[in-house]
Enzyme design. Structure first.
Site, PDB file in Angstrom:
ATOM      1  N   TYR A 143       0.834  -1.204   0.000  1.00  0.00           N
ATOM      2  CA  TYR A 143       0.000   0.000   0.000  1.00  0.00           C
ATOM      3  C   TYR A 143       0.861   1.245   0.000  1.00  0.00           C
ATOM      4  O   TYR A 143       2.007   1.238   0.442  1.00  0.00           O
ATOM      5  CB  TYR A 143      -1.043  -0.018   1.124  1.00  0.00           C
ATOM      6  CG  TYR A 143      -0.631   0.401   2.516  1.00  0.00           C
ATOM      7  CD1 TYR A 143      -0.510   1.739   2.875  1.00  0.00           C
ATOM      8  CD2 TYR A 143      -0.466  -0.557   3.520  1.00  0.00           C
ATOM      9  CE1 TYR A 143      -0.214   2.113   4.164  1.00  0.00           C
ATOM     10  CE2 TYR A 143      -0.163  -0.195   4.810  1.00  0.00           C
ATOM     11  CZ  TYR A 143      -0.033   1.157   5.125  1.00  0.00           C
ATOM     12  OH  TYR A 143       0.278   1.530   6.407  1.00  0.00           O
TER      13      TYR A 143
ATOM     14  N   GLY B 182      -1.915   2.166  12.793  1.00  0.00           N
ATOM     15  CA  GLY B 182      -1.220   1.183  13.621  1.00  0.00           C
ATOM     16  C   GLY B 182      -1.530   1.245  15.101  1.00  0.00           C
ATOM     17  O   GLY B 182      -1.076   0.385  15.860  1.00  0.00           O
ATOM     18  N   ALA B 183      -2.328   2.238  15.527  1.00  0.00           N
ATOM     19  CA  ALA B 183      -2.583   2.378  16.962  1.00  0.00           C
ATOM     20  C   ALA B 183      -3.403   1.214  17.514  1.00  0.00           C
ATOM     21  O   ALA B 183      -3.141   0.729  18.620  1.00  0.00           O
ATOM     22  CB  ALA B 183      -3.292   3.702  17.243  1.00  0.00           C
TER      23      ALA B 183
ATOM     24  N   TYR C 180      -4.484   0.850  -1.353  1.00  0.00           N
ATOM     25  CA  TYR C 180      -4.062  -0.542  -1.231  1.00  0.00           C
ATOM     26  C   TYR C 180      -3.970  -1.233  -2.598  1.00  0.00           C
ATOM     27  O   TYR C 180      -4.832  -1.050  -3.456  1.00  0.00           O
ATOM     28  CB  TYR C 180      -5.041  -1.320  -0.345  1.00  0.00           C
ATOM     29  CG  TYR C 180      -4.958  -0.929   1.109  1.00  0.00           C
ATOM     30  CD1 TYR C 180      -4.036  -1.529   1.954  1.00  0.00           C
ATOM     31  CD2 TYR C 180      -5.798   0.048   1.641  1.00  0.00           C
ATOM     32  CE1 TYR C 180      -3.949  -1.169   3.295  1.00  0.00           C
ATOM     33  CE2 TYR C 180      -5.717   0.417   2.981  1.00  0.00           C
ATOM     34  CZ  TYR C 180      -4.786  -0.198   3.791  1.00  0.00           C
ATOM     35  OH  TYR C 180      -4.704   0.167   5.117  1.00  0.00           O
ATOM     36  N   TYR C 181      -2.917  -2.036  -2.741  1.00  0.00           N
ATOM     37  CA  TYR C 181      -2.709  -2.839  -3.942  1.00  0.00           C
ATOM     38  C   TYR C 181      -2.452  -4.281  -3.474  1.00  0.00           C
ATOM     39  O   TYR C 181      -1.329  -4.749  -3.433  1.00  0.00           O
ATOM     40  CB  TYR C 181      -1.532  -2.294  -4.755  1.00  0.00           C
ATOM     41  CG  TYR C 181      -1.721  -0.848  -5.156  1.00  0.00           C
ATOM     42  CD1 TYR C 181      -2.367  -0.520  -6.338  1.00  0.00           C
ATOM     43  CD2 TYR C 181      -1.282   0.185  -4.331  1.00  0.00           C
ATOM     44  CE1 TYR C 181      -2.564   0.808  -6.703  1.00  0.00           C
ATOM     45  CE2 TYR C 181      -1.488   1.518  -4.682  1.00  0.00           C
ATOM     46  CZ  TYR C 181      -2.125   1.817  -5.866  1.00  0.00           C
ATOM     47  OH  TYR C 181      -2.328   3.129  -6.224  1.00  0.00           O
TER      48      TYR C 181
ATOM     49  N   ASP D  72      -3.480  -1.852  16.394  1.00  0.00           N
ATOM     50  CA  ASP D  72      -2.609  -3.029  16.468  1.00  0.00           C
ATOM     51  C   ASP D  72      -1.688  -2.943  17.679  1.00  0.00           C
ATOM     52  O   ASP D  72      -1.444  -3.945  18.360  1.00  0.00           O
ATOM     53  CB  ASP D  72      -1.773  -3.145  15.200  1.00  0.00           C
ATOM     54  CG  ASP D  72      -2.618  -3.222  13.940  1.00  0.00           C
ATOM     55  OD1 ASP D  72      -3.741  -3.751  14.013  1.00  0.00           O
ATOM     56  OD2 ASP D  72      -2.157  -2.732  12.900  1.00  0.00           O
TER      57      ASP D  72
END
Length: 345
Positions: A96, A270-271, A119-120, A273
């Site tokens: 991404y 990311g928080a 996103y890819y 996670d």
């Protein structure tokens, strides 16, 4: 970087890793260069666990390409066991691009400090995850104490959903299964199954479940912690991340509300996670309920005040000190200033 010697895996995370290309601030089409990084929910959780002293392995699939080799190396350098990552000769590593706002008056620009992800990942190596990947890592799965996966992974494909169903159906034998809802509507567009039914099934089959109140509202029709507990009485640990910067944590019939720390957000990616990684590490370390939630908040704060998807944490001893603060001291704490002051003293 000197690689730490990986500790025996007590935890296993299962899911997609992504190479990340971070653009310069401003419209994406004007970015002359991109900074390479790494992301992916389960990969992020794995690196938080290892930073907190919990030996962790990552089960995934990457492409036979430079991005795949980079992801495996990136996690291994952070002490994560990567022997169960399969290299797919035909499918590419997911990717991404992170577009960052420059705050200019140009039409395509985002506000300063804002970001957008492109996103890819369609047809990625990790979209081929299936129960066969668990069979290939059967010894690892059998010996671990905790397995964590998310709704991102289960949304990737029908076989990835089967993997998630297999995980929540595992005989426990002392193991815990942890699931983070992580609802991403774009991933379900090509699926014919009901996202709500699949995700509810996997929440109910887990021992630890993390739900964002906003995503739970979208998927299950409510973000209210009490109503969510009534819907999902099965997980012993049900953690609801409220929109008001607090978390409600149910442990059996008991519950606690713990406010987040005061801080200035650099980036929110990311928080969630990091919160899950902090909570799960504290759980494996046998800490009391309030400290499970506080460790989650502390790790999330490190992600919110950093610039990458993967949180870079203060030393464990500092986190332990702050997790043990009195309620009044906790409510007055500001991150990361308090940590830095404590380190300096």
């Amino acid at each position: 970087m000197n690689r730490p010697t990986p500790a025996r895996p007590r935890a296993v995370t299962v899911g997609e890793g992504l190479a990340v290309l971070v653009a310069c601030p401003g419209p994406l089409e004007d970015s002359p260069a991109f900074e390479r990084s790494a992301g992916g929910a389960e990969a992020n959780v794995a690196t938080v666990l290892t930073q907190l002293g919990v030996g962790t392995a990552w089960i995934s699939r990457v492409g036979d390409d430079g991005f795949g080799r980079y992801l495996v190396r990136h996690l291994a350098e952070r002490g994560v066991h990567t022997a169960s990552v399969y290299t797919d000769p035909a499918r590419p590593t997911g990717l991404y691009v992170k577009e960052r706002g420059g705050g200019s008056d140009r039409t395509a620009d985002l506000p300063a400090g804002a970001s957008r992800m492109l996103y890819y990942r369609t047809g990625s190596a990790a979209s081929a995850l299936s129960p066969a990947d668990l069979d290939a890592a059967a010894d690892l799965i059998e010996r671990c104490e905790l397995i964590h996966f998310t709704g991102v992974t289960t949304a990737l494909s029908a076989t990835a959903t089967e993997l998630g169903d297999r995980l929540v159906a595992l005989p426990r034998r002392g193991r815990l299964v942890s699931f983070d809802l992580n609802y991403r509507p774009a991933l379900w567009i090509r699926r014919t199954e009901s996202a709500g039914e699949i995700l509810a099934r996997q929440v109910r089959g887990s021992d630890v479940a993390f739900l964002g109140a906003d995503e739970a509202e979208e998927v299950f029709g409510t973000g209210d912690p009490a109503r969510l507990r009534a819907l999902f009485p099965q997980p012993r640990h049900l953690v609801v991340k409220n929109s008001g910067h607090s978390v409600t944590g149910f442990l059996g019939a008991e519950y606690l509300d713990v406010p987040a720390l005061s801080l200035e957000v650099t980036e929110a990616i990311g928080a969630g996670d990091a919160f899950a990684g902090g909570y799960l590490a504290a759980l494996l370390q046998g800490r009391p309920h309030d400290q499970l939630l506080r460790f989650g908040h502390l790790c999330a704060a490190a992600a919110l005040t950093g610039t990458g998807d993967i949180a870079e944490l203060p030393p464990l001893s500092r986190l332990e000190t702050y997790a043990a603060a009195t309620p009044s001291d906790w409510s007055e704490m500001r991150f990361p200033a308090a940590v830095r002051e404590n380190v300096a003293s």
